[in-house]
Design an enzyme around this catalytic site. Sequence first.
Site, PDB file in Angstrom:
ATOM      1  N   HIS A 180       0.853  -1.192   0.000  1.00 26.26           N
ATOM      2  CA  HIS A 180       0.000   0.000   0.000  1.00 26.26           C
ATOM      3  C   HIS A 180       0.884   1.235   0.000  1.00 26.26           C
ATOM      4  O   HIS A 180       2.103   1.125   0.078  1.00 26.26           O
ATOM      5  CB  HIS A 180      -1.015  -0.020   1.147  1.00 26.26           C
ATOM      6  N   HIS A 202       1.362   3.893   2.037  1.00 23.23           N
ATOM      7  CA  HIS A 202       1.853   4.648   3.199  1.00 23.23           C
ATOM      8  C   HIS A 202       3.371   4.782   3.159  1.00 23.23           C
ATOM      9  O   HIS A 202       4.080   3.874   2.721  1.00 23.23           O
ATOM     10  CB  HIS A 202       1.402   3.992   4.503  1.00 23.23           C
ATOM     11  N   ASP A 206       5.742   4.636   5.263  1.00 19.06           N
ATOM     12  CA  ASP A 206       6.621   3.640   5.888  1.00 19.06           C
ATOM     13  C   ASP A 206       6.622   2.309   5.119  1.00 19.06           C
ATOM     14  O   ASP A 206       7.171   1.310   5.597  1.00 19.06           O
ATOM     15  CB  ASP A 206       6.241   3.420   7.365  1.00 19.06           C
ATOM     16  N   HIS A 207       6.029   2.313   3.915  1.00 22.42           N
ATOM     17  CA  HIS A 207       6.055   1.124   3.054  1.00 22.42           C
ATOM     18  C   HIS A 207       6.662   1.412   1.685  1.00 22.42           C
ATOM     19  O   HIS A 207       7.127   0.503   1.012  1.00 22.42           O
ATOM     20  CB  HIS A 207       4.639   0.538   2.915  1.00 22.42           C
ATOM     21  N   HIS A 261      -7.451  -1.137   5.717  1.00 24.57           N
ATOM     22  CA  HIS A 261      -6.443  -0.209   6.249  1.00 24.57           C
ATOM     23  C   HIS A 261      -6.337   0.980   5.285  1.00 24.57           C
ATOM     24  O   HIS A 261      -6.384   2.129   5.709  1.00 24.57           O
ATOM     25  CB  HIS A 261      -5.121  -0.952   6.381  1.00 24.57           C
ATOM     26  N   ASP A 321       0.008  -4.050   6.231  1.00 26.95           N
ATOM     27  CA  ASP A 321      -0.660  -3.585   7.452  1.00 26.95           C
ATOM     28  C   ASP A 321      -2.109  -4.062   7.522  1.00 26.95           C
ATOM     29  O   ASP A 321      -2.950  -3.418   8.150  1.00 26.95           O
ATOM     30  CB  ASP A 321      -0.656  -2.048   7.519  1.00 26.95           C
ATOM     31  N   HIS A 345       4.960  -4.869  10.581  1.00 24.85           N
ATOM     32  CA  HIS A 345       5.346  -4.189  11.831  1.00 24.85           C
ATOM     33  C   HIS A 345       5.525  -5.175  12.977  1.00 24.85           C
ATOM     34  O   HIS A 345       4.836  -6.200  13.036  1.00 24.85           O
ATOM     35  CB  HIS A 345       4.286  -3.166  12.254  1.00 24.85           C
TER      36      HIS A 345
HETATM   37 FE    FE Z   1       2.752   0.651   8.184  1.00 22.76          FE
HETATM   38 ZN    ZN Z   2       0.047   1.525   6.618  1.00 20.56          ZN
END
Ligand code: FE
Ligand code: ZN
Length: 252
Positions: A54, A56, A58-59, A113, A132, A170
């Site tokens: 996805h 985001h 942090d990805h 998410h 996530d 995570h």
């Molecule tokens: Fe994440």
């Molecule tokens: Zn995420």
Amino acid sequence: MRVLQLPALRDNYIYLLHNPDTATAAVVDPAVAEPVLEKLAELGAELVAIFNTHHHHDHVGGNRQLLERYPRARVYGSQVDRGRIPGQTVELKAGETVEFAGRLAKVLFVPGHTRGHIAYYFSESGDLFCGDTLFAGGCGRLFEGTPEQMLGSLDQLRQLPEATRVWCAHEYTLNNLRFALTVDGDNPDLQARYQQVAALRQTGSPTVPSTIGEERCTNPFLRWDQPALQAATGAQDPVRVFARLRGMKDQF
Ligand code: FE
Ligand code: ZN
């Protein structure tokens, strides 16, 4: 295909898939580029694919820098995430397959998410990269999706074979299980898992991957049809049980 788990940022995991026979690699959700570049150099492998679950940060945060070094790497993501994934070259739909090291991964559409979230499922080796959506002992927050959507997504993942390894993005397991104990505290599998996970975290060891079998027995977000979770939420309808659990966890 070897899976290497690279910790990044505060609690992210980046996964490097390595094919030693061809000296190639693929990466799942590069939060940042540096640890990936270091590991690729150490392995003497060329990066040929980035698999994003996805959009985001942090990805996908490492996409650009990885592409600077490996401009020919293909960047995979959901077609719904068009324009949100840096450098995306392949737009995936549910049921399509991607290939790495001669292994096929099925693309599972798992919104909730985010509205474009996908997972990559390598059925032959039994490896699931679920970003996530499903966490060890928990699930992602609903940022762009409805409880109905997330429940459908988790139901899809719950039906995978028990031995499937769950490579989530995570290290949230200990806190997830603390919450789980507040809603499913009489579950002996959950109690045992909490002890194991607490011991692993004492030594800083990863608690990921788990398996679908373990998640089915201990993850409250896969247990909406169990009497204990129905009692804890005061609901019967799966969507209501799930929505209430998610709301309780958000406040936890
Ligand atoms: Fe994440
Ligand atoms: Zn995420």
